[in-house]
Every structure is written in structure tokens, then in C-alpha cells.
Design an enzyme around this catalytic site. Structure first.
Site, PDB file in Angstrom:
ATOM      1  N   ASN A  58       0.538  -1.459  -0.432  1.00 26.07           N
ATOM      2  CA  ASN A  58      -0.170  -0.127   0.157  1.00 26.07           C
ATOM      3  C   ASN A  58       0.855   1.532   0.477  1.00 26.07           C
ATOM      4  O   ASN A  58       0.340   2.835  -0.209  1.00 26.07           O
ATOM      5  CB  ASN A  58      -1.082   0.259   1.127  1.00 26.07           C
ATOM      6  CG  ASN A  58      -1.334  -1.043   1.192  1.00 26.07           C
ATOM      7  OD1 ASN A  58      -1.754  -1.302   0.435  1.00 26.07           O
ATOM      8  ND2 ASN A  58      -2.325  -1.547   2.425  1.00 26.07           N
ATOM      9  N   CYS A  59       2.719   1.254  -0.355  1.00 29.02           N
ATOM     10  CA  CYS A  59       3.020   2.294  -0.152  1.00 29.02           C
ATOM     11  C   CYS A  59       2.506   3.021  -1.756  1.00 29.02           C
ATOM     12  O   CYS A  59       2.755   2.501  -2.482  1.00 29.02           O
ATOM     13  CB  CYS A  59       4.340   1.724   0.326  1.00 29.02           C
ATOM     14  SG  CYS A  59       5.727   3.270  -0.674  1.00 29.02           S
ATOM     15  N   ASP A  60       3.150   4.290  -1.539  1.00 34.26           N
ATOM     16  CA  ASP A  60       2.804   5.255  -2.850  1.00 34.26           C
ATOM     17  C   ASP A  60       3.620   5.298  -3.844  1.00 34.26           C
ATOM     18  O   ASP A  60       3.708   4.893  -4.794  1.00 34.26           O
ATOM     19  CB  ASP A  60       2.077   6.823  -2.753  1.00 34.26           C
ATOM     20  CG  ASP A  60       0.919   6.876  -1.998  1.00 34.26           C
ATOM     21  OD1 ASP A  60       0.027   5.965  -2.216  1.00 34.26           O
ATOM     22  OD2 ASP A  60       0.757   7.345  -1.216  1.00 34.26           O
TER      23      ASP A  60
END
Length: 121
Positions: free
Chosen positions: A9-11
């Protein structure tokens, strides 16, 4: 096969996934928050690029550490902390089948990797 290590879920990871997909580069994903990361790999990466390069000192996980935990002075201590808190590892870490490492997402570096991969494979 290229492996991309990080957290789903890291941008920055999302940007890296999108770039790899847009450029047709095959890869496998290793989520070190869910699957962990072995100390041998972290030691190998640390030897290749330096443990200070691997530690994300700008994230909330780093800021939540005690000053004693942040006072890292050896590779072994850094590896132990990264295993305990996988979110401390900068993202993404891209490792090619040939052992080349890229830490963080920079389109120009990924492009050079794609060019060299196309030339050798």
C-alpha cells in the site's frame, strides 16, 4: 527474474508497479511486511549498497523509535532493526536476476535497468 521488495500500500511502491507494468517488465513482488525478510538478504544488500541507504529515516516508523534504537552504528544492528520493523526498509528495493539493486523509485534508473535488461536477455 526481477523481484521488487516493499509494502503493497505504499504510494512509492504503486508508482514503481505502474512503471514496471507500463514498460512490460516482468517481476515478482515480495511484501516484507507480510512475508518478512531474511537477515542474509539484508546483510547482502547492506554489503552491496550500505545499510544507511536501506534505512528510511523519513518515515513514521523511524520517528517512533527511541533515540537508543535510532543510534545505529553497525550493519548487524541495522539488519536486526529492519527485521523487527520492516517498514524501516526504504521502498522499493528492486533486485534483478543478475543481482543489481535499486533502492527507491526513480524512473530514469528504472529506464536504464530496462535498457540493460533488454540488451542482455
Amino acid at each position: 527474474m526481477t523481484t521488487i521488495y516493499g509494502i503493497k500500500n505504499c504510494d512509492t511502491m504503486k508508482k514503481a508497479f505502474a512503471w514496471l507494468d507500463e514498460h512490460g517488465m516482468a517481476y515478482t513482488f515480495h511484501d516484507y511486511k507480510k512475508s518478512g525478510i531474511d537477515s542474509a538478504r539484508l546483510h547482502a544488500w547492506s554489503k552491496a549498497i550500505g545499510w544507511k541507504t536501506l534505512i528510511n529515516t523519513r518515515g513514521t516508523t523511524w520517528r517512533k523509535l527511541t533515540p537508543e534504537q535510532q543510534a545505529l552504528d553497525t550493519q548487524s544492528a541495522a539488519v536486526q532493526l529492519m527485521q523487527e520493523f520492516p517498514s524501516l526498509i526504504r521502498r522499493p528495493v528492486l533486485e534483478t536476476a543478475g543481482g543489481q539493486l535499486l533502492v527507491g523509485f526513480e524512473p530514469a534508473l528504472y529506464a536504464s535497468l530496462a535498457t540493460s535488461a533488454g540488451a542482455t536477455e
